[in-house]
Design a protein around this motif. Sequence first.
Motif, PDB file in Angstrom:
ATOM      1  N   ARG A  93       0.879  -1.397   0.083  1.00 65.41           N
ATOM      2  CA  ARG A  93       0.079  -0.254   0.019  1.00 65.41           C
ATOM      3  C   ARG A  93       0.807   1.281   0.026  1.00 65.41           C
ATOM      4  NH1 ARG A  93      -4.875   1.351   1.084  1.00 65.41           N
ATOM      5  NH2 ARG A  93      -5.672  -0.847   1.809  1.00 65.41           N
ATOM      6  N   GLU A  94       2.088   1.196   0.851  1.00 65.80           N
ATOM      7  CA  GLU A  94       2.840   2.448   0.732  1.00 65.80           C
ATOM      8  C   GLU A  94       3.427   2.811  -0.272  1.00 65.80           C
ATOM      9  OE1 GLU A  94       3.601   2.434   5.577  1.00 65.80           O
ATOM     10  OE2 GLU A  94       4.804   1.309   4.474  1.00 65.80           O
ATOM     11  N   ASN A  95       3.678   1.481  -0.868  1.00 65.01           N
ATOM     12  CA  ASN A  95       4.597   1.481  -2.392  1.00 65.01           C
ATOM     13  C   ASN A  95       3.900   2.299  -3.132  1.00 65.01           C
ATOM     14  OD1 ASN A  95       7.354   0.295  -2.954  1.00 65.01           O
ATOM     15  ND2 ASN A  95       6.862  -0.928  -1.311  1.00 65.01           N
ATOM     16  N   LEU A  96       2.373   1.789  -3.502  1.00 66.85           N
ATOM     17  CA  LEU A  96       1.635   2.406  -4.336  1.00 66.85           C
ATOM     18  C   LEU A  96       1.194   3.793  -4.175  1.00 66.85           C
ATOM     19  CD1 LEU A  96      -0.976  -0.508  -4.626  1.00 66.85           C
ATOM     20  CD2 LEU A  96       0.865  -0.107  -6.289  1.00 66.85           C
ATOM     21  N   GLY A  97       1.151   4.209  -2.721  1.00 63.30           N
ATOM     22  CA  GLY A  97       0.671   5.546  -2.341  1.00 63.30           C
ATOM     23  C   GLY A  97       1.948   6.477  -2.343  1.00 63.30           C
ATOM     24  N   PHE A  98       3.196   5.940  -2.488  1.00 55.28           N
ATOM     25  CA  PHE A  98       4.259   7.005  -2.370  1.00 55.28           C
ATOM     26  C   PHE A  98       4.587   8.270  -2.864  1.00 55.28           C
ATOM     27  CE2 PHE A  98       9.037   7.949  -2.455  1.00 55.28           C
ATOM     28  CZ  PHE A  98       9.132   8.374  -1.044  1.00 55.28           C
ATOM     29  N   SER A  99       4.303   8.112  -4.324  1.00 55.78           N
ATOM     30  CA  SER A  99       4.158   9.278  -5.060  1.00 55.78           C
ATOM     31  C   SER A  99       3.193  10.178  -4.712  1.00 55.78           C
ATOM     32  CB  SER A  99       4.289   8.838  -6.623  1.00 55.78           C
ATOM     33  OG  SER A  99       2.950   8.102  -6.923  1.00 55.78           O
ATOM     34  N   LEU A 100       1.850   9.724  -4.480  1.00 51.63           N
ATOM     35  CA  LEU A 100       0.919  10.674  -4.128  1.00 51.63           C
ATOM     36  C   LEU A 100       1.253  11.278  -2.548  1.00 51.63           C
ATOM     37  CD1 LEU A 100      -2.135   8.695  -5.215  1.00 51.63           C
ATOM     38  CD2 LEU A 100      -0.904  10.549  -6.510  1.00 51.63           C
ATOM     39  N   LYS A 101       1.895  10.749  -1.791  1.00 50.35           N
ATOM     40  CA  LYS A 101       2.276  11.076  -0.443  1.00 50.35           C
ATOM     41  C   LYS A 101       3.299  12.381  -0.794  1.00 50.35           C
ATOM     42  CE  LYS A 101       4.642   9.652   3.577  1.00 50.35           C
ATOM     43  NZ  LYS A 101       5.220   8.263   3.978  1.00 50.35           N
ATOM     44  N   ILE A 102       4.156  11.892  -1.512  1.00 48.42           N
ATOM     45  CA  ILE A 102       5.153  12.998  -1.749  1.00 48.42           C
ATOM     46  C   ILE A 102       4.711  14.236  -2.599  1.00 48.42           C
ATOM     47  CG2 ILE A 102       7.137  13.429  -3.309  1.00 48.42           C
ATOM     48  CD1 ILE A 102       7.890  11.824  -0.630  1.00 48.42           C
ATOM     49  N   ALA A 103       3.365  14.014  -3.160  1.00 45.61           N
ATOM     50  CA  ALA A 103       2.832  15.199  -4.034  1.00 45.61           C
ATOM     51  C   ALA A 103       1.727  15.701  -2.779  1.00 45.61           C
ATOM     52  CB  ALA A 103       2.120  14.676  -5.238  1.00 45.61           C
ATOM     53  N   GLY A 104       1.860  15.526  -1.519  1.00 46.69           N
ATOM     54  CA  GLY A 104       1.081  16.123  -0.646  1.00 46.69           C
ATOM     55  C   GLY A 104      -0.436  15.926  -0.625  1.00 46.69           C
ATOM     56  N   LYS A 105      -0.772  14.752  -1.400  1.00 52.30           N
ATOM     57  CA  LYS A 105      -2.258  14.465  -1.524  1.00 52.30           C
ATOM     58  C   LYS A 105      -2.713  14.128  -0.165  1.00 52.30           C
ATOM     59  CE  LYS A 105      -2.969  15.039  -5.810  1.00 52.30           C
ATOM     60  NZ  LYS A 105      -1.816  14.931  -6.662  1.00 52.30           N
ATOM     61  N   ALA A 106      -4.009  14.028  -0.087  1.00 51.05           N
ATOM     62  CA  ALA A 106      -4.975  13.815   1.160  1.00 51.05           C
ATOM     63  C   ALA A 106      -4.790  12.235   1.400  1.00 51.05           C
ATOM     64  CB  ALA A 106      -6.178  14.349   1.283  1.00 51.05           C
ATOM     65  N   ARG A 107      -4.915  11.794   2.649  1.00 47.16           N
ATOM     66  CA  ARG A 107      -4.814  10.386   3.050  1.00 47.16           C
ATOM     67  C   ARG A 107      -5.846   9.760   2.195  1.00 47.16           C
ATOM     68  NH1 ARG A 107      -3.047   7.206   7.278  1.00 47.16           N
ATOM     69  NH2 ARG A 107      -3.380   5.289   6.288  1.00 47.16           N
ATOM     70  N   GLU A 108      -7.070  10.178   2.217  1.00 45.13           N
ATOM     71  CA  GLU A 108      -8.042   9.308   1.544  1.00 45.13           C
ATOM     72  C   GLU A 108      -8.075   9.231   0.242  1.00 45.13           C
ATOM     73  OE1 GLU A 108      -9.835  12.479   3.189  1.00 45.13           O
ATOM     74  OE2 GLU A 108      -8.447  12.018   4.522  1.00 45.13           O
ATOM     75  N   GLU A 109      -7.450  10.150  -0.537  1.00 47.52           N
ATOM     76  CA  GLU A 109      -7.308  10.264  -1.928  1.00 47.52           C
ATOM     77  C   GLU A 109      -6.100   9.195  -2.336  1.00 47.52           C
ATOM     78  OE1 GLU A 109      -5.835  13.390  -5.478  1.00 47.52           O
ATOM     79  OE2 GLU A 109      -6.421  13.939  -3.537  1.00 47.52           O
ATOM     80  N   ILE A 110      -4.923   9.317  -1.363  1.00 47.11           N
ATOM     81  CA  ILE A 110      -3.888   8.272  -1.537  1.00 47.11           C
ATOM     82  C   ILE A 110      -4.506   6.930  -1.476  1.00 47.11           C
ATOM     83  CG2 ILE A 110      -1.746   7.343  -0.700  1.00 47.11           C
ATOM     84  CD1 ILE A 110      -1.335  10.299   0.231  1.00 47.11           C
ATOM     85  N   ASP A 111      -5.269   6.574  -0.639  1.00 44.67           N
ATOM     86  CA  ASP A 111      -5.848   5.117  -0.375  1.00 44.67           C
ATOM     87  C   ASP A 111      -6.816   4.757  -1.150  1.00 44.67           C
ATOM     88  OD1 ASP A 111      -4.577   4.657   1.728  1.00 44.67           O
ATOM     89  OD2 ASP A 111      -6.101   5.158   3.340  1.00 44.67           O
ATOM     90  N   ARG A 112      -7.579   5.891  -1.869  1.00 49.00           N
ATOM     91  CA  ARG A 112      -8.520   5.553  -2.832  1.00 49.00           C
ATOM     92  C   ARG A 112      -7.673   4.946  -4.301  1.00 49.00           C
ATOM     93  NH1 ARG A 112     -11.016   9.982  -4.745  1.00 49.00           N
ATOM     94  NH2 ARG A 112     -11.242  10.397  -2.459  1.00 49.00           N
ATOM     95  N   ALA A 113      -6.649   5.794  -4.513  1.00 49.07           N
ATOM     96  CA  ALA A 113      -5.911   5.469  -5.684  1.00 49.07           C
ATOM     97  C   ALA A 113      -5.193   4.176  -5.559  1.00 49.07           C
ATOM     98  CB  ALA A 113      -4.883   6.737  -5.768  1.00 49.07           C
ATOM     99  N   ALA A 114      -4.455   4.047  -4.258  1.00 48.53           N
ATOM    100  CA  ALA A 114      -3.871   2.578  -4.247  1.00 48.53           C
ATOM    101  C   ALA A 114      -4.928   1.623  -4.246  1.00 48.53           C
ATOM    102  CB  ALA A 114      -3.122   2.610  -2.848  1.00 48.53           C
ATOM    103  N   ASP A 115      -6.138   1.654  -3.484  1.00 55.98           N
ATOM    104  CA  ASP A 115      -6.989   0.720  -3.904  1.00 55.98           C
ATOM    105  C   ASP A 115      -7.504   0.282  -5.284  1.00 55.98           C
ATOM    106  OD1 ASP A 115      -6.988   0.027  -1.168  1.00 55.98           O
ATOM    107  OD2 ASP A 115      -8.702   1.448  -0.567  1.00 55.98           O
TER     108      ASP A 115
END
Lengths: 369, 302
Positions: A93-115
């Motif tokens: 999950r963290e691997n998938l969401g890493f780039s969005l996290k770096i881009a400063g996206k909101a937590r829910e958005e990251i999770d949704r994209a990763a899912d």
Amino acid sequence: MAEVSLRKVIKRYGQMEVVHGIDLEIAHNEFVVLVGPSGCGKSTTLRMIAGLEEISDGEIAIGGKVVNRLPPRQRNISMVFQNYALYPHMTVRENLGFSLKIAGKAREEIDRAADEAAQILGLTPYMDRTPGELSGGQRQRVAMGRAIVRHPDVFLFDEPLSNLDAKLRSQMRIEIKKLHQTVATTVVYVTHDQVEAMTLADRIVIMRDGHIVQTGTPLDVFERPVNTFVATFIGSPAMNLVDGMAEGGAIRLSDNVRVPLPHGFAALAEGQRVTFGFRADNLMPLGHGLAETGEVATLELPVSLAEPLGAETLLLAEIAGKEVQAKMMHPRPVSPGEVLKFQLALDYCHLFDAESGVRLERKRDHGTD
Amino acid sequence: MKRMRRYVRNNAVPLALLAPAVMIILVVVLLPLIFSFYTGFTNYRLIRPESLWDFIGLRNYARVLTDADFWAALWRTVLFLTVALNLEMLLGLCLALMVNRITWGQRTMRTIMMFPMMFSPILVGFQFKYMFNDTIGVVNNALQSLGLSQKAIPFLVDRWLAFGSIAFAEIWMSTSIFAILILAGLFAMPRDPIEAARVDGCTSWQVFRHITLPFLMPFIYIAMTIRSLDVARAYDIVDVMTGGGPAGRTELLWTLIARTAYDDARMGRANAMAYVSILLSIFFTWFFFRKLMAARQHLGAF
Ligand SMILES: Nc1ncnc2c1ncn2[C@@H]1O[C@H](COP(=O)(O)OP(=O)(O)OP(=O)(O)O)[C@@H](O)[C@H]1O
Ligand SMILES: [Mg+2]
């Protein structure tokens, strides 16, 4: 819009030039495959597009904007590495969401994209594992997922399937193709596997020693290879090449094997040395292949080896001491040394200059058809 | 009993072969351990050997645990450890990152980096003692001739300055342990995840923070474990530079223990202190080791 343009791109490592002024225009949403033997500069080219490798000379533009001086993060690209390059200390999950996290996206958005990415790639059951706890194919999919969550302008793949077994590879090939159809994006895909290149590409770019040898659709490069290198590189089994000489309206391949000049080659000078090329599919034993409608030459050749594949048998025949491959449909047992009558479809034969290996074009103007 | 005898008979050869090793361990490790542990419960004084039989139970431990000087030394040791380890880690990390970047002369740099480790801690102590001396030291001399300070600074006399001076010497000597271990980590680091992170949008700092540092953590914890044991038993540099003084202002655990044992000749009490302070070492080792295991687990895929 993300077209990618390479203009006279040169890469030097110290004194050594490894990419010699490449020109390439890649259209928006196009799937381009760079293919070539090991060490020809495919990865280097891809890495220059990614910004991981400095461009020694020339210009690379993405979406019309020259990116020579931009770091990778400002190019809006995604890359899938040959060894996956997952972050080992992060879960899937963290691997998938890493780039969005770096881009400063909101937590829910990251999770949704990763899912969502996990859904597409069938990774949902593995979300909380680390890469160390995944199989090669699963890691490969995580690498792919990491690339798609970002909706990049350009996807870059560097031999993403080379570490997988044959079955998984063909499966993933289909996945990639589907992926390209769902998330329409420009793709540059590097491989040294010509099957991958043929099946995936909108356009194939064949490289050799830091030069582009030929660019064209898979059919283009298959049907009209510009030289003997492309001819043997593309297509499986590789094209048969036999040296010969134009002589009296025919090509003499050896003392007793002559093939009539195919249409459009009448202008060939007497005594000109050529390389005669044809694929296994176009050389078949009489009665064991499709009835050819065009020009057909009949050759009697000794068979040295038969490889039964089930629906067809691959035959090794000999012309002028050189082994050529032929195909036998509706096979029957063939014993080594047997001499068979073969039919050669001349319409699908190629001629190359014997010296330079460059393709000799048919001249259409005779128009006998 | 019968069973045991049969066991011995059946395994006579292996047991005979093991015997010397067991004996050596008994004599070299276990015996002194038991002896020192025992003396902790006696009123043993070095100058009166017969006091070895003067058993006083837990009195030594009671005295130690209510002794303000002991707690002060313990607290100071923990502080010293924290300051020294953290600074060494930061400096070592910077040093390693810089050396890792240079492409030319890296071997030479690596060798130079190890120089401080080549000197005996006692000599390092002496060196810094004379450098920080308030009348003849080069540091004071330089500060005054540059006009940065009007009068001599009492580096080894003032409570915090002395503490800082000792820490400085310790850090100077041992930063390279961190640097070398971290450098080893950097050499072993795969390039791919870093490149992937750069493509994923990381700045150089973010790459360091999210990729490089987690990878280096096990190496840092190994260095921490080694150094925490090392610093927790710090004695030589302190003893040479300040002798724990003046007036006990820089007393660390082991200078206090040594003073109690040899100057006051209260061996029993000193051993009691030593056993308490060993708990400290064990705690730090356990702590860093656990961190190390946790950090390593994440990195299984490398
Ligand atoms: N860092 C480097 N320094 C010097 N030469 C390099 C460096 N990286 C690559 N090369 C050279 O550049 C050439 C092209 O390398 P590249 O990695 O692009 O090949 P490739 O086409 O991707 O091959 P493969 O299919 O084996 O991955 C090779 O001859 C290689 O030796
Ligand atoms: Mg490569």
